[in-house]
Write an enzyme that holds these catalytic residues in place. Structure first.
Site, PDB file in Angstrom:
ATOM      1  N   TYR A  86       3.931   5.891  11.086  1.00  0.00           N
ATOM      2  CA  TYR A  86       4.372   4.673  11.627  1.00  0.00           C
ATOM      3  C   TYR A  86       5.162   3.604  10.461  1.00  0.00           C
ATOM      4  O   TYR A  86       5.478   2.686  10.713  1.00  0.00           O
ATOM      5  CB  TYR A  86       3.159   3.565  11.980  1.00  0.00           C
ATOM      6  CG  TYR A  86       1.818   3.528  10.772  1.00  0.00           C
ATOM      7  CD1 TYR A  86       1.848   2.947   9.676  1.00  0.00           C
ATOM      8  CD2 TYR A  86       0.773   4.388  10.858  1.00  0.00           C
ATOM      9  CE1 TYR A  86       1.205   2.715   8.860  1.00  0.00           C
ATOM     10  CE2 TYR A  86      -0.097   4.620   9.963  1.00  0.00           C
ATOM     11  CZ  TYR A  86      -0.004   3.726   8.792  1.00  0.00           C
ATOM     12  OH  TYR A  86      -0.892   3.429   7.905  1.00  0.00           O
TER      13      TYR A  86
ATOM     14  N   HIS B 297      -3.573   4.719   4.698  1.00  0.00           N
ATOM     15  CA  HIS B 297      -4.670   3.450   4.977  1.00  0.00           C
ATOM     16  C   HIS B 297      -5.791   4.237   4.289  1.00  0.00           C
ATOM     17  O   HIS B 297      -6.688   3.440   3.327  1.00  0.00           O
ATOM     18  CB  HIS B 297      -4.870   3.294   6.575  1.00  0.00           C
ATOM     19  CG  HIS B 297      -6.089   2.460   6.438  1.00  0.00           C
ATOM     20  ND1 HIS B 297      -6.182   1.139   6.121  1.00  0.00           N
ATOM     21  CD2 HIS B 297      -7.161   2.675   7.175  1.00  0.00           C
ATOM     22  CE1 HIS B 297      -7.493   0.381   6.700  1.00  0.00           C
ATOM     23  NE2 HIS B 297      -7.905   1.449   7.177  1.00  0.00           N
TER      24      HIS B 297
ATOM     25  N   ARG C 263       0.888  -1.344  -0.090  1.00  0.00           N
ATOM     26  CA  ARG C 263       0.008  -0.083  -0.086  1.00  0.00           C
ATOM     27  C   ARG C 263       0.984   1.379   0.100  1.00  0.00           C
ATOM     28  O   ARG C 263       1.515   1.548   1.075  1.00  0.00           O
ATOM     29  CB  ARG C 263      -0.874   0.083   1.439  1.00  0.00           C
ATOM     30  CG  ARG C 263      -1.902   0.990   1.373  1.00  0.00           C
ATOM     31  CD  ARG C 263      -2.510   0.977   2.489  1.00  0.00           C
ATOM     32  NE  ARG C 263      -1.960   1.944   3.367  1.00  0.00           N
ATOM     33  CZ  ARG C 263      -1.689   1.610   4.992  1.00  0.00           C
ATOM     34  NH1 ARG C 263      -2.412   0.725   5.390  1.00  0.00           N
ATOM     35  NH2 ARG C 263      -0.808   2.613   5.584  1.00  0.00           N
TER      36      ARG C 263
HETATM   37  C1  TPP Z   1     -14.067  -6.055  12.374  1.00  0.00           C
HETATM   38  C2  TPP Z   1     -13.105  -4.689  12.228  1.00  0.00           C
HETATM   39  N1  TPP Z   1     -12.314  -4.302  12.817  1.00  0.00           N
HETATM   40  C3  TPP Z   1     -11.857  -3.036  12.846  1.00  0.00           C
HETATM   41  C4  TPP Z   1     -11.831  -2.391  11.764  1.00  0.00           C
HETATM   42  C5  TPP Z   1     -11.239  -0.719  11.468  1.00  0.00           C
HETATM   43  N2  TPP Z   1     -10.407  -1.061  10.474  1.00  0.00           N
HETATM   44  C6  TPP Z   1     -10.704  -0.923   9.055  1.00  0.00           C
HETATM   45  S1  TPP Z   1      -9.583  -1.228   8.039  1.00  0.00           S
HETATM   46  C7  TPP Z   1      -8.530  -1.906   9.357  1.00  0.00           C
HETATM   47  C8  TPP Z   1      -7.284  -2.716   8.958  1.00  0.00           C
HETATM   48  C9  TPP Z   1      -7.489  -3.726   7.696  1.00  0.00           C
HETATM   49  O1  TPP Z   1      -6.421  -4.236   7.230  1.00  0.00           O
HETATM   50  P1  TPP Z   1      -6.325  -5.143   6.083  1.00  0.00           P
HETATM   51  O2  TPP Z   1      -7.353  -6.186   6.417  1.00  0.00           O
HETATM   52  O3  TPP Z   1      -4.724  -5.621   5.921  1.00  0.00           O
HETATM   53  O4  TPP Z   1      -6.938  -4.466   4.764  1.00  0.00           O
HETATM   54  P2  TPP Z   1      -6.085  -3.140   4.249  1.00  0.00           P
HETATM   55  O5  TPP Z   1      -6.803  -1.984   4.898  1.00  0.00           O
HETATM   56  O6  TPP Z   1      -4.724  -3.005   4.154  1.00  0.00           O
HETATM   57  O7  TPP Z   1      -6.761  -3.219   2.693  1.00  0.00           O
HETATM   58  C10 TPP Z   1      -9.007  -1.985  10.511  1.00  0.00           C
HETATM   59  C11 TPP Z   1      -8.383  -2.297  11.703  1.00  0.00           C
HETATM   60  C12 TPP Z   1     -12.967  -2.728  10.861  1.00  0.00           C
HETATM   61  N3  TPP Z   1     -13.208  -2.129   9.637  1.00  0.00           N
HETATM   62  N4  TPP Z   1     -13.406  -3.834  10.895  1.00  0.00           N
END
Ligand code: TPP
Lengths: 326, 361
Positions: free
Chosen positions: B274, B265, B261
């Site tokens: 970070y 985020h 990425r």
């Molecule tokens: C169940 C849940 N916990 C926390 C969140 C908050 N949150 C949104 S995105 C994220 C990180 C997700 O990371 P990843 O699965 O690696 O996907 P990426 O964003 O890197 O595409 C978090 C903790 C959420 N949306 N859903």
């Protein structure tokens, strides 16, 4: 017409629904060859095969999430959670997906699923098997929460739930699974959802309850009748959305109300009904609305369980007090 | 016999697939579809469009005209590569970062903007009508994919569910529960983990001690493979194989797309808090769009003129979509009750009227 127990009525409704509609699929832990831990799904797998009556892995979140996916494809999944204490992993799916997929996609995807689970205390079960947290579910927009209190209503309401185009949580009162017996005509006729049933008419006071607690509530109404108090008894049956009209109509007639539930008091569904009456029925009231509920404790294990549950005596006392108030 | 005389009862392997090197040169013989120059060009166009769209969406957010938005910067090859291997009748269950897959499947840009602009009408999109909307609770769409695939199997339909999520999602029980079930029933479903190395600020090494994410499929009884997620040819090839196998009744597959990425985020995030800038700069050298462009240029199937024309087309398409998005009229407040249930229960009609300004409140 045959006399059946409540759990047998559930089974009758499932068979009928599966006969009528090839899209109905039953899934859960041990629902297949074992026929479910309470025997609600007995005989289904032999009759409809392991593809339509499937034993899932031991994973409750999965069961509810599978239902969402199946339902979005137009199947009508009926998931079983063995006890309400194990329903909590499904909350995420119910709140975040099942209850709102129609709304968030503006009707493009829908979720005609049913999640069935035994509900309530009073069966001397192990810890975590005696949950009465229906209020938590009734708080979720877009969901239906239904609790039958007799074999007849179990049959008719479950058929309605399966045919309903939206997600329904169907809470089956464990304590009267076998204790409640009644005649059920297996005619495929559903009962209406969102509608309360008046089990007994009366002028003096309204007693409102649902599920297994109607047993004590009806007994209390009998006892009150012996004292010359005519109690009207309402079986709320659908908690979400609930029948405000019947509740308010009864209060307008009697002016007094006792709400009975075994769930803990704070934030219980009784509070919702009391608030409705305060908002929209106040001028009819002749006495404060009373609640007879479980205590704000963890539902105790077998030895103290009966002390936790509302008793006929507590209901009668609350009703008597309401009738003496002026 | 292994050391100590204990027998080894099973061995597993995780394969890694890659065709295009970061400089656009070829590592090994390309899959059949790569001889189709117009297909390669359309993959390239889709990735470039996505990057343009992302840039515009961020600008809209910065100027208060869009809500929080998740960009695909650096990951374009994953959603484009995966979606391009699907058939119309397959069902996509995307994560919130899979804009590129939705666009490939026909969702309009203005619909995606509507969604991120806070309007459910964006989810009533023009893509395949049974595709799921973006899933925001991480990983919770995986059981849906298993349910959808079960329906396909029950009805003997030759269709495949494709479920996309991030590396963080693989830590959730939801994903394992769904994979486990899919394995048991050999369901036609492909799980795709976009391993962009980060879940907001949490790096992969704090997410799992597992050497690969792909090996998580082994516990569920099916093949997991790694693919270079910045190589759209590899992503598409892996997706083609997995989807074909699933359609053919061979059961589920898992694809771990290794990518990075490059951006924050979401627009609410500041990745510099970070993540070291050097790491990001190093990863820019591997990004998928430059890589495919270099390959196409080497093959002489893409010129500077093509590039300029594409830039102009993307600009025009994105601007037109933004205009339509901004012109979408407001929703009446009471429509929040629409589609809450198939028929609005009578008890909520009064609340609806109140929102419409007709009630007494
Ligand atoms: C169940 C849940 N916990 C926390 C969140 C908050 N949150 C949104 S995105 C994220 C990180 C997700 O990371 P990843 O699965 O690696 O996907 P990426 O964003 O890197 O595409 C978090 C903790 C959420 N949306 N859903």
């Amino acid at each position: 017409m045959a006399e059946v127990t409540l759990v047998e009525a559930v089974n009758l409704a499932l068979v009928r629904a599966m006969e009528d509609d090839p899209d109905v699929v039953v899934l859960g832990e041990d629902v297949g060859i074992n026929g479910g831990v309470f025997r609600a799904t007995v005989g289904l797998q032999a009759r409809f095969g392991p593809e339509r009556v499937l034993d899932t892995p031991l994973a409750e979140l999965l069961i509810s999430g599978l239902c969402v996916g199946m339902a979005a494809q137009g199947l009508k999944p009926v998931g079983e959670i063995q006890f309400m204490g194990f329903l909590y992993p499904c909350i995420d799916q119910l709140v975040n997906h099942a209850s709102r997929i129609r709304n968030r996609t503006q009707g493009r995807l829908t979720c005609p699923m049913v999640l069935r689970t035994p509900h309530g205390a009073g069966i001397r079960a192990p810890e975590h098997h005696s949950e009465s947290t229906e209020a938590m579910l009734a708080h979720i927009p877009g969901l239906r929460v239904v609790i039958p209190s007799s074999p007849e209503r179990a049959y008719g309401l479950l058929l309605a739930a399966i045919r309903d185009p939206d997600p329904v949580v169907f809470l089956e009162p464990t304590r009267i699974y076998r204790a409640a017996k009644g005649e059920v005509e297996d005619n495929g006729e559903a009962l209406p959802l969102d509608v309360a049933f008046i089990l007994r008419e009366g002028r003096d006071i309204t007693l409102i309850s649902w599920g297994a607690m109607l047993k004590e509530t009806m007994a209390a109404a009998e006892a009150l009748a012996a004292e010359g108090i005519a109690a009207e008894v309402i079986d709320l049956a659908t908690l979400k959305p609930y029948d405000e009209v019947t509740v308010l109509g009864s209060i307008a007639k009697t002016g007094r109300c006792v709400i009975v539930h075994e769930a803990t008091r704070t934030g219980g569904f009784g509070a919702e009904i009391a608030a409705l009456i305060a908002e929209r029925g106040l001028t009819s009231l002749l006495a404060p609305v009373a609640r007879v509920t479980g205590y704000d404790t963890v539902i105790p294990m077998a030895r103290l369980e009966q002390k936790f549950m509302p008793s006929v005596g507590r209901i009668v006392a609350a009703a008597r007090k309401a009738c003496q108030f002026n | 016999m292994a050391d100590g005389g204990l027998p080894v009862i099973a061995r597993f392997e995780v394969r890694h697939r890659n065709y295009l090197a970061p400089d656009g040169s070829i590592n090994r013989p390309l899959p059949a579809f790569a001889s189709d120059a117009s297909l390669l060009a359309s993959l390239y166009r889709a990735m470039v469009l996505l990057r343009n769209f992302d840039r515009k969406a961020v600008a809209l957010q910065r100027t208060g005209r869009l809500g929080t938005y998740a960009v695909s910067l650096g990951q374009e090859a994953v959603s484009v590569g995966i979606a391009s291997a699907m058939r119309e009748e397959d069902v996509l269950l995307p994560s919130y970062r899979d804009n590129g897959a939705l666009i490939w499947r026909g969702v309009k840009l203005e619909e995606i903007l509507l969604f991120w602009g806070g309007d459910e009408r964006g989810n009533h999109f023009s893509g395949p009508v049974q595709d799921f909307p973006f899933c925001v609770p991480v990983g919770s769409q995986a059981p849906h994919a298993a349910g959808v695939a079960y329906a396909f199997k029950l009805r003997k339909q030759p269709r495949v569910a494709v479920c996309m999520f991030g590396d963080g999602a693989t830590s959730k029980g939801d994903v394992y529960e769904a994979m486990n079930f899919a394995g048991v029933h050999k369901l036609p479903v492909v799980f795709v983990a976009t391993n962009n190395q980060w879940a907001i600020s949490v790096p992969l090494r704090l997410q799992t001690a597992s050497e690969t994410l792909a090996q998580k499929a082994i516990a569920a009884g099916f093949i997991g493979e790694q693919v270079d997620g910045s190589d759209v040819v590899a992503v598409r090839a892996a997706a083609e194989d997995a989807i074909a196998a699933a359609r053919d009744g061979q059961g589920p597959r898992f694809i771990e797309a290794l990518t990075y990425r490059l951006g924050d985020h979401t627009t609410s995030d500041d990745a510099s808090r970070y993540r070291p800038e050097e790491e990001v700069q190093a990863r820019w050298k591997e990004e998928p769009i430059a890589r495919l462009r270099a390959f196409l240029a080497r093959q002489k199937i893409w010129s500077k003129a093509d590039e300029e024309q594409l830039a102009a087309e993307c600009h025009e398409r994105v601007e037109a979509a933004v205009e339509r998005y901004l012109a979408a009229g407001p929703r009446e407040a009471e429509t929040m009750f629409d589609h809450l249930y198939a028929d609005l229960p009578e008890v909520y009609v009064a609340q609806r009227r109140q929102l419409a300004g007709e009630g007494d409140g």
